[in-house]
Design an enzyme around this catalytic site. Structure first.
Site, PDB file in Angstrom:
ATOM      1  N   SER A 117      58.399  47.906 -20.185  1.00 20.74           N
ATOM      2  CA  SER A 117      57.906  48.072 -19.561  1.00 20.74           C
ATOM      3  C   SER A 117      56.682  49.097 -19.735  1.00 20.74           C
ATOM      4  O   SER A 117      55.227  49.448 -19.266  1.00 20.74           O
ATOM      5  CB  SER A 117      58.050  48.111 -17.814  1.00 20.74           C
ATOM      6  OG  SER A 117      58.419  46.948 -17.222  1.00 20.74           O
ATOM      7  N   HIS A 138      56.096  41.784 -23.424  1.00 22.90           N
ATOM      8  CA  HIS A 138      55.882  42.436 -22.810  1.00 22.90           C
ATOM      9  C   HIS A 138      56.018  40.863 -21.298  1.00 22.90           C
ATOM     10  O   HIS A 138      54.789  40.728 -21.059  1.00 22.90           O
ATOM     11  CB  HIS A 138      55.424  42.933 -22.074  1.00 22.90           C
ATOM     12  CG  HIS A 138      55.330  43.629 -20.798  1.00 22.90           C
ATOM     13  ND1 HIS A 138      54.265  44.623 -19.956  1.00 22.90           N
ATOM     14  CD2 HIS A 138      56.933  43.793 -19.919  1.00 22.90           C
ATOM     15  CE1 HIS A 138      55.116  44.661 -18.425  1.00 22.90           C
ATOM     16  NE2 HIS A 138      56.231  45.041 -18.793  1.00 22.90           N
ATOM     17  N   GLU A 150      52.363  40.397 -22.149  1.00 24.13           N
ATOM     18  CA  GLU A 150      51.242  40.883 -22.905  1.00 24.13           C
ATOM     19  C   GLU A 150      52.676  41.760 -24.104  1.00 24.13           C
ATOM     20  O   GLU A 150      53.148  41.673 -24.567  1.00 24.13           O
ATOM     21  CB  GLU A 150      50.825  42.496 -22.295  1.00 24.13           C
ATOM     22  CG  GLU A 150      50.522  42.344 -20.778  1.00 24.13           C
ATOM     23  CD  GLU A 150      50.349  43.547 -19.981  1.00 24.13           C
ATOM     24  OE1 GLU A 150      49.648  43.649 -18.965  1.00 24.13           O
ATOM     25  OE2 GLU A 150      51.399  44.471 -20.147  1.00 24.13           O
ATOM     26  N   ASN A 188      50.511  47.206 -15.543  1.00 27.12           N
ATOM     27  CA  ASN A 188      51.320  48.376 -15.239  1.00 27.12           C
ATOM     28  C   ASN A 188      50.464  49.393 -14.732  1.00 27.12           C
ATOM     29  O   ASN A 188      50.169  50.443 -14.406  1.00 27.12           O
ATOM     30  CB  ASN A 188      52.149  48.182 -15.056  1.00 27.12           C
ATOM     31  CG  ASN A 188      53.587  47.338 -14.810  1.00 27.12           C
ATOM     32  OD1 ASN A 188      53.212  46.536 -13.679  1.00 27.12           O
ATOM     33  ND2 ASN A 188      54.098  47.735 -15.597  1.00 27.12           N
TER      34      ASN A 188
END
Ligand code: NAI
Length: 384
Positions: A117, A138, A150, A188
């Protein structure tokens, strides 16, 4: 790619294995911890039985998925894989060691992926002799339920590996968003203001957290308010992501973490998992002030900061407009894509709102993205 290996059979690895096996691949799960492997096996059986009970799959499908999944205890067992996805502890040195060892065991064509991450894919790829075969894939938690994945090519990744990877993940019925190898990738990074601006409003004493949560749900249609969501994710995890993004962006004030959240982690008030975070789960829940005028002001401030972050991600070519919007709706269940939301609220409104905040605070975190300013000048909207 049909022969899949997953390294690390924890929360993410188990979920990824289930996705791949369900999509018709053969999957080998490897973990250094035998108990983690047994837990993963038990949890897959449980999950599939529940799906049978609910009528989502039949017994034959359950057996097929179970038979397609095997649990192995040496890295050597993964040698015939087409694609290996690593989902072990979030530690660069440990990951680099696993990748360099793995590369000596697999064929020259095997694609090596990390589910990290927060680490740079380039730094993981650099541990390999053939870094062009390394890529980020991801997934979001829980992997079988969240639609978004992702895909992150490193600066070393070949175009062929990117193409094979996006094809495979799309075949697994996931929505792919291709992101540049930058801190936080898309989700994120773009989601930070949902927490940080809400925390800022709270710290200023403008409203209590129950009222801020109520505002974002009532006016914005978010499923959970920022404080409920931080309590759900866990303050230790959420604070660490913010701090990592902040330091990785060379201390850009836009990502500055909050002392309020830091104190909660120091106190051990980690959220739902410890029984107390912002909310105390053993007491009656505090009631929000249901004032729609106040709620609209709070919502405007948080949404415009989210839009600004999404716009800046586009400005810096982190991903396409479509992928940025898909990332937020399919990765974290936002009710609308942020760029589509900007179109709806009006680009001019966004620019004016950000300038108003900047005028009030004179802090760099409120600087308007150049892309919003340019679009406003040219009277354009985002193509999503
Ligand atoms: P976890 O702690 O549930 O599972 C990690 C597993 O890896 C454990 O079973 C552990 O025994 C195993 N392991 C550790 N070192 C190993 C090694 N050298 N070789 C083989 N197995 C090893 O962790 P989780 O939450 O599944 O996270 C895994 C990765 O996925 C991390 O990189 C994390 O940042 C990333 N991630 C986590 C998300 C989440 O919400 N938990 C979401 C997206 C990515």
């Amino acid at each position: 790619m049909k022969k899949i290996a997953v390294i690390g059979s924890g929360t993410m690895g188990s979920g990824i294995a289930q996705v791949a096996a369900t999509a018709g691949c053969s999957v080998k799960l490897y973990d250094t911890n035998q108990e983690a492997l047994s837990r993963s096996k038990g949890s897959l059986e449980n999950t599939l039985s529940k799906l049978v009970e609910k009528g989502k799959i039949d017994d034959a499908e359950k057996s097929r998925i179970l038979n397609a999944t095997s649990y192995v205890t040496t890295l050597q067992d993964l040698s015939d894989s087409d694609l290996v996805i690593e989902a072990i502890v979030e530690n660069l040195d440990v990951k680099r060691k696993v990748f360099s060892e793995l590369e000596t065991l697999v064929s020259a064509e095997t694609v090596l992926a990390s589910n990290t991450s927060s680490l740079s894919i380039a730094s993981i790829a650099a541990s390999c002799q053939k870094p062009e075969r390394v890529i980020g894939i991801h997934f979001f938690n829980p992997a079988p339920l969240m639609q978004l994945v992702e895909v992150i090519p490193a600066v070393q990744t070949s175009a062929e590996v990117l193409q094979k990877t996006t094809q495979t993940i799309s075949d697994w019925k996931k929505v792919v968003a291709v992101a540049k190898d930058t801190p936080g990738f898309i989700v994120n990074r773009v989601a930070r203001p949902f927490y940080s601006e809400a925390l800022r409003v709270y710290e200023e004493g403008y409203a209590d957290f129950a009222t801020i949560d109520w505002s974002m749900k009532t006016i914005g249609g978010f499923r959970m308010g920022p404080f409920e969501l931080m309590d759900f994710i866990g303050h230790d995890v959420n604070y660490t992501v913010t701090e990592t993004v902040f330091t990785s962006f060379y201390f850009d004030p836009r990502y500055k973490p909050s002392f309020t959240q830091k104190r909660l982690t120091e106190a051990g008030f980690l959220g739902r998992k410890s029984g107390r975070g912002f909310y105390n789960y053993s007491e009656e829940m505090p009631q929000p002030t249901e004032d729609t005028t106040l709620a609209k002001i709070i919502f405007d401030r948080v949404i415009v900061m989210l839009i600004n972050e999404a716009a800046d991600a586009l400005f810096l070519n982190i991903a396409s407009a479509k992928d940025i919007d898909n990332a937020m709706t399919k990765g974290v269940n936002y009710p609308k894509g942020l760029l589509a939301w900007a179109n709806e609220l009006g680009i001019q409104w966004c620019v004016e709102k950000l300038d108003e905040l900047y005028g009030e605070y004179h802090e760099d975190r409120y600087r308007c993205s150049p892309v919003l300013r340019k679009m406003n000048r040219e009277n354009k909207v985002f193509e999503v």
